[in-house]
Each structure stands twice: as C-alpha cells, then as structure tokens.
Design a protein around this motif. Structure first.
Motif, short mmCIF file in Angstrom:
data_model
loop_
_atom_site.label_atom_id
_atom_site.label_comp_id
_atom_site.label_asym_id
_atom_site.label_seq_id
_atom_site.Cartn_x
_atom_site.Cartn_y
_atom_site.Cartn_z
N UNK A 53 0.84 -1.20 0.00
CA UNK A 53 0.00 0.00 0.00
C UNK A 53 0.87 1.25 0.00
N UNK A 54 1.95 1.22 0.80
CA UNK A 54 2.84 2.37 0.86
C UNK A 54 3.45 2.65 -0.50
N UNK A 55 3.83 1.57 -1.20
CA UNK A 55 4.50 1.77 -2.48
C UNK A 55 3.54 1.89 -3.65
N UNK A 56 2.22 1.84 -3.38
CA UNK A 56 1.27 1.98 -4.47
C UNK A 56 1.39 3.32 -5.21
N UNK A 57 1.83 4.43 -4.55
CA UNK A 57 2.03 5.64 -5.34
C UNK A 57 3.05 5.44 -6.47
N UNK A 58 4.04 4.58 -6.24
CA UNK A 58 5.01 4.32 -7.31
C UNK A 58 4.32 3.65 -8.49
N UNK A 59 3.37 2.79 -8.18
CA UNK A 59 2.61 2.14 -9.25
C UNK A 59 1.79 3.18 -9.99
N UNK A 60 1.16 4.10 -9.26
CA UNK A 60 0.38 5.15 -9.90
C UNK A 60 1.26 6.04 -10.77
N UNK A 61 2.49 6.33 -10.30
CA UNK A 61 3.41 7.13 -11.12
C UNK A 61 3.67 6.44 -12.44
N UNK A 62 3.93 5.14 -12.39
CA UNK A 62 4.20 4.39 -13.62
C UNK A 62 2.99 4.42 -14.54
N UNK A 63 1.79 4.27 -13.96
CA UNK A 63 0.57 4.31 -14.77
C UNK A 63 0.40 5.69 -15.37
N UNK A 64 0.57 6.74 -14.57
CA UNK A 64 0.46 8.10 -15.08
C UNK A 64 1.43 8.33 -16.23
N UNK A 65 2.68 7.89 -16.04
CA UNK A 65 3.71 8.12 -17.05
C UNK A 65 3.34 7.39 -18.33
N UNK A 87 14.68 10.07 -0.41
CA UNK A 87 14.42 8.76 -0.98
C UNK A 87 15.11 8.62 -2.33
N UNK A 88 16.16 7.78 -2.42
CA UNK A 88 16.91 7.68 -3.67
C UNK A 88 16.11 7.04 -4.80
N UNK A 89 15.17 6.17 -4.46
CA UNK A 89 14.37 5.51 -5.48
C UNK A 89 13.45 6.50 -6.18
N UNK A 90 12.82 7.36 -5.39
CA UNK A 90 11.97 8.40 -5.97
C UNK A 90 12.79 9.37 -6.81
N UNK A 91 13.92 9.82 -6.27
CA UNK A 91 14.74 10.79 -6.99
C UNK A 91 15.24 10.21 -8.31
N UNK A 92 15.71 8.97 -8.28
CA UNK A 92 16.26 8.35 -9.47
C UNK A 92 15.17 8.09 -10.51
N UNK A 93 14.02 7.58 -10.09
CA UNK A 93 12.98 7.30 -11.07
C UNK A 93 12.38 8.59 -11.64
N UNK A 94 12.28 9.63 -10.82
CA UNK A 94 11.80 10.91 -11.33
C UNK A 94 12.81 11.47 -12.34
N UNK A 95 14.08 11.35 -12.04
CA UNK A 95 15.11 11.84 -12.97
C UNK A 95 15.04 11.10 -14.30
N UNK A 96 14.79 9.80 -14.26
CA UNK A 96 14.67 9.03 -15.50
C UNK A 96 13.48 9.53 -16.30
N UNK A 97 12.36 9.80 -15.62
CA UNK A 97 11.19 10.35 -16.30
C UNK A 97 11.53 11.70 -16.94
#
Length: 187
Positions: A53-65, A87-97
C-alpha cells in the motif's frame, strides 16, 4: 473541494503507514503476540501488504507516465519526496522520467542531489553516468560507474553499462574485464 480533501486524507494515510513501518509495527506485533485468535505467521503477511500500500504511489506514477500524464506523475513524485525528501528511489525514477521528457538539465540535477544525499545508491550513479556518457563526458561517466560499483560491488548493471562505454571507446580489454565482472556479480 472533494479532491483536496481526498488528497489530504491520502497523505495522512501514507504518513501513518510510513510511521508504522518505521516503528517496525511494534503495536501490531504486541497485539499478535498477546492474542490467541491471531496466527503470528500472519504478521509478516500484513506487514508486506501494508508495504504494498505504501508503495502503491510508485505504481500510480508508472501508470500516469505510461498514459502520458506527466504532470500527474510529477505531482506524485513531489508528494513522495515531501514525506521522504532523501528517498533515492523516488529521486532516481523521477530523474529518468525527466530525462525521457528531454529535460536533461533537470534530470542531471535531480540525480546529483540523489547521489549527494545517498552516495550508496548505485542506480542513481548509473543513471547519472548514462547521461554523462550520452553528453560525451566519458571521464565523468567513468567516475559515476566507478562510484556505483564502489557503492555496490554486485551492481552488475553498472559493470555491464561501464563495459559498453569502454567497448564503444575502443578499450576492448577493459570492456571484457568489466563484462566478466558483471557476469560474476550477477550469479
């Protein structure tokens, strides 16, 4: 406005779950340990469900993208970094986007912030190395790949990508050694 209320509620839920996660769910664990009705083996299942549930926003980000909703994805990233700014995971994935959108300068800045805040996050070093490599800054790319491998000696993706750089630059012997190390690290 219903949207603002639901966003505030969602943020509160995320914050509560993150705090519960950080406390290792001691309250839930006490309930499980003191209850004869609850199976203690379910504790882990519940913890991992809450993690999902906590990481579901990451799933939503992927869907949005994927659906071309970059603004919604960016708002989701901002929300995540509001609650966990390092959070390095958020920073790195946002940078890739950002990089995929063509905003290289902003992506590079985000990755630089990520490795400064989290020098042990190999994926951020690799993403920064790949941008430097595409820009022709091979020395900077090599430094980033080296930092990625220093951060995680088993980072076979970093070793492989570094091998590609060396191969393309004509350093076949070095490339082969990096590919060998990548293969060994992937076992």
């Amino acid at each position: 406005d219903d949207t603002v209320e639901s966003e505030g509620l969602w943020r509160g839920v995320i914050l509560t779950l993150c705090l519960a996660w950080a406390s290792q769910f001691s309250v839930i664990k006490q309930i499980y340990n003191s209850s004869e009705l609850l199976d203690p083996s379910m504790y882990s299942a519940i913890r991992f469900s809450i993690c999902g549930i906590i990481f579901s926003p990451a799933i939503f980000r992927a869907i949005y993208w994927k659906k071309g909703k970059a603004k919604e994805a960016e708002l989701s990233y901002k929300d995540g970094l509001y609650y966990n700014p390092r959070n390095p995971y958020l920073m790195q994935s946002w940078a890739v986007m950002l990089e995929k959108q063509g905003n290289i300068r902003r992506a590079k800045k985000m990755l630089t912030e990520s490795v400064r805040a989290n020098p042990s996050h190999a994926a951020s070093w690799v993403a920064l190395a790949r941008i430097n490599q595409r820009e022709g800054s091979l020395s900077a790319a090599r430094d980033c790949y080296s930092m990625a491998v220093d951060a995680d000696p088993k980072a076979y993706v970093a070793l492989q990508a570094w091998g590609v750089l060396e191969s393309e630059d004509g350093n076949v012997r070095i490339a082969r050694e990096l590919y060998r190390r990548s293969w060994e690290a992937s076992k």
